[in-house]
Enzyme design. Structure first.
Site, short mmCIF file in Angstrom:
data_model
loop_
_atom_site.label_atom_id
_atom_site.label_comp_id
_atom_site.label_asym_id
_atom_site.label_seq_id
_atom_site.Cartn_x
_atom_site.Cartn_y
_atom_site.Cartn_z
N GLU A 149 30.09 9.22 12.48
CA GLU A 149 28.97 8.50 13.08
C GLU A 149 28.38 9.15 14.33
O GLU A 149 27.20 8.98 14.61
CB GLU A 149 29.43 7.07 13.43
CG GLU A 149 29.81 6.22 12.25
CD GLU A 149 28.65 5.91 11.33
OE1 GLU A 149 27.56 5.54 11.82
OE2 GLU A 149 28.80 6.10 10.11
N SER A 192 62.20 -52.33 3.80
CA SER A 192 63.52 -52.44 4.43
C SER A 192 63.85 -51.28 5.36
O SER A 192 64.82 -51.36 6.11
CB SER A 192 64.59 -52.55 3.34
OG SER A 192 64.43 -53.76 2.62
#
Length: 785
Positions: free
Chosen positions: A87, A475
């Site tokens: 680049e 319960s």
């Protein structure tokens, strides 16, 4: 001649002056609306938030852009060099703008009659991405150049390069080199070879065109270009170049664990983070979050939940095939559902097409493979009947009453043939459950939630039943009632009447007639026995004696959050709670009196290493150590001789309580040891009945046992320590008095000092039972549970 020369010089001077003035004017014009570039120095890109387990394994990610921040020091030296070669090879020589590259691009664009080439440096690319629009125009290029020149005087080359390598989009949803390394090679950036780095460096020019998954040849050609440029620039030698050209490349993505194992837990962490820090911080802040989850516990919990819900579904019988196909649809289905045989192991589920059925079984197809489901593996597929238990319905004796040719059904692999393509696979008929469940497991010493399961499948339903479902504990609420009873004059040897009771609501005039689950009454009963055998009517009488307000205050003191009904039904667990909240309350028993707030998130660190949050254990005093121990002792008896009997399989000191709401709509088992509290809930989201005997003992406790059996060896053998102020006394179970020489059996029970009975049983003071003998009652209990 002299005059001509003077005129020429004057014209040139005017021309130069005009050009200079024009350049200055152009600079002034371009500089008028330039954005401030200094915010680039405070580089804060959208980053991935990572959630880790307590063991450091990745649980999942949150992000908008998949980007992980890495420094140059964390990259191999050749990685940034590869990008520079591709680049901007003159990066370390220019001042932000490469005039020669711009000139080349200008000539190329003039020949093309439009903008085809950019000539941008890496610095200019950063400016374009972070500050300017992506438009391709000469005015933008001028602004870009001005800002690049300024940026080069504000940041170092290394800082600019670091920003670029973390910011650049490289295709496949990957932003930055770390995300790209994971996306294309299944590696972290520091593990990349030179050849792999060159592939990534070739991507910025056109990520989609050079994507190695979509265009492998183009990607390799671009890699060779990058390697050649690196060689020409002197960044690699000939040997490295040649070796990289022939290096085999394996393109594979790093697996993303998000929303797989621990999906419900991950979603709960996400919600907590968003509430605390906001969505932007969670999806862009790059947070590092350590959860309390233990991967081994979580996997065991999810496996146990799936198995338990599937077995519960099978107990309800067969509800039909997934779909029925016409003959012309068979080929398309088989092509769509084709799976490689190596991906199928015993235990795997797959969709199969029924091709032939006889009374003895069915032949099926999946892909190009053939399987067999024998009658024995579909005997459970009875006609659903919620009024009968599975034991009361005969098993299937003819496969043709269950399946037909063309049916598509779920099947489980039982055994793989030696030659997968030449033999029939051994399969079993299966059905996905519609019943749901939840599991929560907490360390009572620290509050750390080691495992959390919110349902059968997060992909099917994201509703988290562990934290969001409000259900009646039945319960499983009774230990809280009995703890209040112990603090209000009762002892484990107190005798209460197990007999019918009728309650009339003074406001509505409605009559309530509570009953025991078995439908029988046992007469005078020890308080300990009433809890162990889960006798509803004894619990109601306790509530009448100590008061509803006392029970609700105790529940709140133990951390339960609910809109508690102001009537006696609250004693039987009619107030709705979440599984996580109920487990929190039970930690008070395991801890010896104080409950502890659950901790899902242990700590949060920013992307830059700053500590943002660190949780600490938060215990809350609730009940006395003596009361906690006495209740726990009775709950150990629930496991040894009551409804929690399946937990005996651990062969360790375990306390626990089952819970079942009316019509078997909710099934629970809360079981605990000194080192781990685990709660399991099972029920339909629609709150419909699950079927006869789908109790906490049958539907929930097997899930608890399967999970705990897989993780128990992580903890040393440990019993509950007895606190000072508690004595153990031998009691006659028939009378509640001290066991005497004529007692046929005895119970060794805990008492607060000074509260144990002082009178000895004579053997003639055993109370009579009502409606059923003790032996008959025990037989009935075994049938039910």
């Amino acid at each position: 001649m002299k005059k001509i020369l003077i005129v020429t010089l004057v014209i040139m001077a005017f021309g130069i002056t005009a050009l200079a003035a024009g350049a200055v004017g152009l600079y002034v014009w371009a500089s008028k609306d330039l954005p401030g570039f200094k915010r680039i120095a405070d580089y804060n890109p959208p980053l991935v938030t990572t959630v880790y387990s307590r063991n450091g394994k990745v649980l999942g990610y949150f992000y908008k852009e998949k980007r992980f921040l890495v420094t140059l020091a964390e990259m191999p030296k050749y990685l940034p060099e590869a990008f520079l070669a591709a680049e901007d090879s003159g990066f370390y020589q220019h001042d932000g703008v490469d005039t020669m590259a711009i000139a080349r691009a200008f000539l190329a664009n003039m020949r093309a009659g439009g903008i085809r080439q950019g000539g941008s440096t890496i610095t200019q690319q950063i400016i374009k991405q972070l500050l300017l629009s992506p438009e391709r125009s000469y005015s933008r290029k001028i602004k870009e150049a001005i800002l690049a020149y300024r940026l080069e005087r504000y940041l170092t080359k290394e800082e600019i390069l670091t920003i670029y390598l973390n910011q650049i989009y490289l295709g496949a949803g990957a932003y930055g080199v770390e995300a790209a390394a994971r996306a294309y090679f299944g590696k972290h950036v520091n593990e990349l070879s030179l050849a792999e780095a060159a592939v990534l460096a070739g991507l910025p020019q056109a990520p989609s065109n050079y994507n190695p998954y979509q265009h492998p040849e183009s990607a390799i050609n671009r890699q060779r270009y990058v390697l050649n440029r690196m060689l020409e620039s002197g960044w690699i030698n000939r040997e490295q170049y040649e070796r990289s050209l022939v290096e085999p490349l394996e393109f594979k993505s790093m697996p993303d664990p998000s929303w797989k194992l621990g999906a419900y837990y991950l979603e709960e962490v996400r919600r907590w983070l968003v509430e605390r820090y906001g969505e932007q911080a969670v999806y862009e802040g790059g947070l590092h979050v350590r959860a309390a989850l233990d991967m081994t516990h979580q996997e065991a919990a999810e496996n146990a939940m799936r198995k338990g819900l599937e077995e519960s579904a099978r107990r309800r019988g067969w509800e039909g095939s997934l779909m029925r196909l016409r003959p012309e649809e068979h080929a398309m289905f088989l092509a769509d559902e084709a799976l490689p045989s190596e991906a199928l192991e015993p235990g795997s589920w797959l969709k199969v097409l029924v091709t032939q059925v006889s009374p003895q079984g069915a032949l099926v197809r999946f892909g190009d493979l053939t399987g067999e489901i024998p009658l024995a593996q579909m005997s459970w597929a009875r006609e659903p009947d919620s009024q009968k238990s599975p034991e009361e319905v005969p098993p299937v004796t003819d496969a043709t009453t269950v399946l037909r040719s063309g049916d598509v059904v779920w099947a489980e692999v039982l055994k793989k043939p030696a030659q997968p393509n030449e033999a029939r696979w051994s399969l079993a008929l299966r059905r996905e459950p519609s019943v749901e469940g939840a599991l929560v497991s907490i360390r009572p010493d620290s509050g750390e939630v080691l495992a959390l399961v919110g349902g059968y499948s997060f992909q099917r339903s994201q509703f988290n039943r562990a934290t969001q479902a409000l259900r009646q504990p039945g319960s499983a609420f009774k230990p809280i009632v009995y703890s209040a009873a112990l603090d209000n004059g009762y002892t484990p040897a107190s005798v209460l009447l197990d007999a019918p009771v009728v309650y009339t609501d003074e406001v509505t005039s409605q009559i309530w007639k509570p009953d025991n689950f078995e439908g029988v009454f046992y007469g005078p009963t020890l308080l300990r026995t009433a809890l162990v055998k889960s006798r509803n009517l004894v619990t109601i009488r306790i509530a009448q004696k100590i008061g509803i307000k006392t029970i609700i205050e105790r529940a709140k003191a133990m951390g339960l959050v609910s809109n508690f009904p102001q009537d006696l039904s609250v004693a039987l667990g009619s107030a709705v709670v979440t599984p996580l909240n109920l487990c929190q309350a039970y930690t008070a028993f395991a801890r010896g009196g104080s409950y502890i707030n659950p901790r899902l998130v242990l700590d949060v660190v920013s992307a830059w290493g700053e500590s943002l949050y660190a949780s600490q254990p938060e215990p809350v005093e609730a009940i006395s150590p003596q009361t906690a121990y006495i209740v726990t002792s009775m709950l150990k008896d629930v496991v040894q001789s009551g409804t929690g009997w399946r937990a005996k399989a651990l062969k360790r000191p375990v306390a626990g309580k089952t819970g079942t709401s009316n019509d078997e709509r909710d099934a629970w088992f809360l079981g605990f040891t000194p080192y781990l509290v685990t709660g399991v809930f099972v029920g339909f989201d629609s709150n419909e009945p699950m079927g006869k005997y789908e109790t906490g003992a049958r539907a929930a406790s097997p899930i608890w046992v399967d999970y705990r059996a897989a993780v128990e060896e992580q903890f040393p053998f440990q019993d509950f320590p007895r606190p000072a102020g508690v004595t153990m006394v031998s009691i006659d179970p028939q009378s509640g008095l001290l066991a005497g020489p004529n007692s046929t059996e005895s119970l060794f029970l805990p008492f607060l000092e000074g509260s144990a009975p002082t009178e000895m049983a004579t053997g003639s003071d055993s109370p009579a039972t009502m409606g059923v003998t003790p032996a008959e009652g025990e037989d009935l209990f075994k049938q039910v549970y």
